[in-house]
Each structure stands twice: as structure tokens, then as C-alpha cells.
Write a protein that holds these residues in place. Structure first.
Motif, PDB file in Angstrom:
ATOM      1  N   VAL A  30      15.857  21.307   4.628  1.00 43.70           N
ATOM      2  CA  VAL A  30      14.981  20.081   4.075  1.00 43.70           C
ATOM      3  C   VAL A  30      15.341  18.813   4.891  1.00 43.70           C
ATOM      4  O   VAL A  30      16.467  18.671   5.682  1.00 43.70           O
ATOM      5  N   ARG A  56      16.281  14.165   2.140  1.00 42.55           N
ATOM      6  CA  ARG A  56      17.720  14.475   1.665  1.00 42.55           C
ATOM      7  C   ARG A  56      18.095  13.369   0.716  1.00 42.55           C
ATOM      8  O   ARG A  56      18.102  12.037   1.384  1.00 42.55           O
ATOM      9  N   TYR A  84      22.663  15.413  -1.542  1.00 47.74           N
ATOM     10  CA  TYR A  84      22.605  16.285  -0.525  1.00 47.74           C
ATOM     11  C   TYR A  84      23.859  16.611  -0.025  1.00 47.74           C
ATOM     12  O   TYR A  84      24.592  15.689   0.426  1.00 47.74           O
ATOM     13  N   ASP A 112      20.587  23.801   7.737  1.00 49.21           N
ATOM     14  CA  ASP A 112      19.207  24.127   8.180  1.00 49.21           C
ATOM     15  C   ASP A 112      18.903  24.991   9.283  1.00 49.21           C
ATOM     16  O   ASP A 112      19.928  24.872  10.300  1.00 49.21           O
TER      17      ASP A 112
END
Length: 116
Positions: A53, A58, A62, A68
Motif C-alpha cells: 500500500v 495509507r 493503516y 510492503d
């Protein structure tokens, strides 16, 4: 003919490319890890891929998620290059390209900026 290079040397080139990021970008990278992989199974010609993301997407909710991932694919990069110097350039371009996705920059804008 593809360039032959050890995995260790290739990983050093990825680390060198990350070291070339401006310090403010490196410091702003949040919850992301970089991997060197041999090849993407479903798209074997892919040079790199951002999975996650983007920072620009975000929201306040989040959190509590796995990092990630940025995958840099060693074999396709070596296959398209004719020299170690070309590998160095291509690794830099690919790393910058995928890090840019982490910051929410899309492919069209990357192409405009010369990092496509």
C-alpha cells in the motif's frame, strides 16, 4: 548473451542503488523491505515489483500489517544486459522505479521523469 553475476554481487548492486536514494526519501520509507529474487513466476520478464500500500494511500487505520515488499528480479535483469555496467544502471533504474511506487508515483509519471 546474458551477463553472469553472483547473487552476492547482484545484492551488492541493489544495496548500492538504495544508498543512492536521497536521504530524505530513504528516511521516509516506512514499513517496506527489499528482496532480491530470481524471477517472478507468473511474469518471468518482470524486472521488479512493489507489493503493498503506497504511502499516499495509507489512511489513519493503516497499521498492524506486514511490511510492503519490493522485489528485484535478478535473472531478467541479467538477461537484458550486455555488461556489468549495464546491470548497474538497470538495477538503479529498477530500484528507483519500485521505491517510487512505494511513494505513490505511478508508471506514467515515472516514464515522464525518465525512470520508466
Amino acid at each position: 548473451m546474458p551477463v553472469e553475476m553472483t547473487r552476492q554481487r547482484f545484492e551488492e548492486l541493489v544495496a548500492d542503488a538504495l544508498d543512492q536514494l536521497p536521504p530524505e526519501f530513504a528516511a521516509a520509507m516506512d514499513n517496506v523491505v527489499i528482496f532480491v529474487e530470481d524471477r517472478h513466476e507468473e511474469e518471468p520478464d518482470l524486472l521488479g515489483l512493489y507489493h503493498g500500500v503506497a504511502l499516499t494511500e495509507r489512511g489513519h487505520d493503516y497499521g498492524g500489517v506486514l511490511p510492503d515488499r519490493i522485489s528485484i528480479y535478478r535473472e531478467p535483469i541479467l538477461e537484458i544486459c550486455d555488461s556489468e555496467a549495464e546491470v548497474v544502471d538497470e538495477v538503479l533504474i529498477t530500484v528507483i522505479h519500485e521505491v517510487a511506487h512505494h511513494f505513490g508515483i505511478d508508471d506514467a509519471r515515472l516514464h515522464e521523469l525518465g525512470w520508466g
